[in-house]
Write a protein that holds these residues in place. Structure first.
Motif, PDB file in Angstrom:
ATOM      1  N   PRO A  17       0.894  -1.158  -0.171  1.00  0.00           N
ATOM      2  CA  PRO A  17      -0.122   0.087  -0.064  1.00  0.00           C
ATOM      3  C   PRO A  17       0.785   1.271  -0.210  1.00  0.00           C
ATOM      4  O   PRO A  17       0.393   2.353  -0.530  1.00  0.00           O
ATOM      5  CB  PRO A  17      -0.736   0.072   1.386  1.00  0.00           C
ATOM      6  CG  PRO A  17      -0.956  -1.663   1.635  1.00  0.00           C
ATOM      7  CD  PRO A  17       0.563  -2.178   1.010  1.00  0.00           C
ATOM      8  N   ALA A  18       2.007   1.228   0.441  1.00  0.00           N
ATOM      9  CA  ALA A  18       3.058   2.329   0.645  1.00  0.00           C
ATOM     10  C   ALA A  18       3.465   2.763  -0.707  1.00  0.00           C
ATOM     11  O   ALA A  18       4.041   3.744  -0.965  1.00  0.00           O
ATOM     12  CB  ALA A  18       3.938   2.129   1.832  1.00  0.00           C
ATOM     13  N   ALA A  19       3.455   1.695  -1.536  1.00  0.00           N
ATOM     14  CA  ALA A  19       4.052   2.029  -2.788  1.00  0.00           C
ATOM     15  C   ALA A  19       3.074   2.454  -3.778  1.00  0.00           C
ATOM     16  O   ALA A  19       3.652   2.544  -4.898  1.00  0.00           O
ATOM     17  CB  ALA A  19       4.752   0.697  -3.260  1.00  0.00           C
ATOM     18  N   ARG A  20       1.795   2.523  -3.450  1.00  0.00           N
ATOM     19  CA  ARG A  20       0.884   3.063  -4.604  1.00  0.00           C
ATOM     20  C   ARG A  20       1.381   4.436  -5.207  1.00  0.00           C
ATOM     21  O   ARG A  20       1.182   4.624  -6.450  1.00  0.00           O
ATOM     22  CB  ARG A  20      -0.403   3.254  -3.868  1.00  0.00           C
ATOM     23  CG  ARG A  20      -1.485   3.050  -4.699  1.00  0.00           C
ATOM     24  CD  ARG A  20      -2.688   2.898  -3.929  1.00  0.00           C
ATOM     25  NE  ARG A  20      -3.929   2.562  -4.981  1.00  0.00           N
ATOM     26  CZ  ARG A  20      -5.134   2.384  -4.402  1.00  0.00           C
ATOM     27  NH1 ARG A  20      -5.189   2.128  -3.309  1.00  0.00           N
ATOM     28  NH2 ARG A  20      -6.092   2.053  -5.596  1.00  0.00           N
ATOM     29  N   GLU A  21       1.764   5.369  -4.348  1.00  0.00           N
ATOM     30  CA  GLU A  21       2.098   6.539  -4.969  1.00  0.00           C
ATOM     31  C   GLU A  21       3.583   6.759  -5.968  1.00  0.00           C
ATOM     32  O   GLU A  21       3.451   7.116  -6.832  1.00  0.00           O
ATOM     33  CB  GLU A  21       2.156   7.716  -4.010  1.00  0.00           C
ATOM     34  CG  GLU A  21       0.945   8.090  -3.397  1.00  0.00           C
ATOM     35  CD  GLU A  21       1.208   9.111  -2.337  1.00  0.00           C
ATOM     36  OE1 GLU A  21       2.221   9.933  -2.328  1.00  0.00           O
ATOM     37  OE2 GLU A  21       0.330   9.163  -1.388  1.00  0.00           O
ATOM     38  N   GLN A  22       4.426   5.754  -5.601  1.00  0.00           N
ATOM     39  CA  GLN A  22       5.470   5.521  -6.055  1.00  0.00           C
ATOM     40  C   GLN A  22       5.394   4.909  -7.430  1.00  0.00           C
ATOM     41  O   GLN A  22       5.644   5.307  -8.586  1.00  0.00           O
ATOM     42  CB  GLN A  22       6.726   4.628  -5.152  1.00  0.00           C
ATOM     43  CG  GLN A  22       7.941   4.546  -6.076  1.00  0.00           C
ATOM     44  CD  GLN A  22       8.908   3.647  -5.275  1.00  0.00           C
ATOM     45  OE1 GLN A  22       8.516   3.152  -4.115  1.00  0.00           O
ATOM     46  NE2 GLN A  22      10.125   3.778  -5.549  1.00  0.00           N
TER      47      GLN A  22
END
Length: 118
Positions: free
Chosen positions: A81-86
């Motif tokens: 989930p933390a990699a969604r913006e990346q």
């Protein structure tokens, strides 16, 4: 240990198909371990270089398969989930690279025609 993904019978091809996951999932972008209930599932990130190399290889080895390569549906892969913006930023960057490449190719094809006409 790689994750094993299996589809339940009778749901092949449906958009909201249940997925049974056993083993450890890794984010396809960062490689961090992700729990199955937290994973964000999306198509894999394809770079412009990978796309160009695949299209070239397909054109030289099996031109009839080019339609499947370009328009075939890809299986979803897990992302943290933390990699969604990346992931969104990387996809945008790859789209800009592809657009620049297509504009360059178009300019190289059109420029000689313009030079001949003048």
């Amino acid at each position: 240990m790689p994750a094993e993904l299996t589809q339940q019978p009778g749901t092949l091809g449906s958009e909201h198909e249940p997925v049974v996951v056993s083993g450890e999932l890794r984010c396809a972008l960062t490689g961090v371990a992700v729990r199955p209930d937290e994973a964000y599932w999306a198509p894999p990130l394809i770079t412009t270089g990978q796309l160009v190399a695949t299209v070239y290889k397909t054109l030289t080895t099996a031109p009839g398969a080019l339609g499947q390569v370009l328009f075939g549906e890809l299986p979803n892969v897990p992302y943290a989930p933390a990699a969604r913006e990346q992931l969104a930023a990387r996809r945008s960057a790859e789209q800009l690279k592809l657009l620049a490449l297509l504009v360059l190719v178009a300019a190289l094809l059109v420029l000689p025609v313009i030079m001949i006409m003048t």
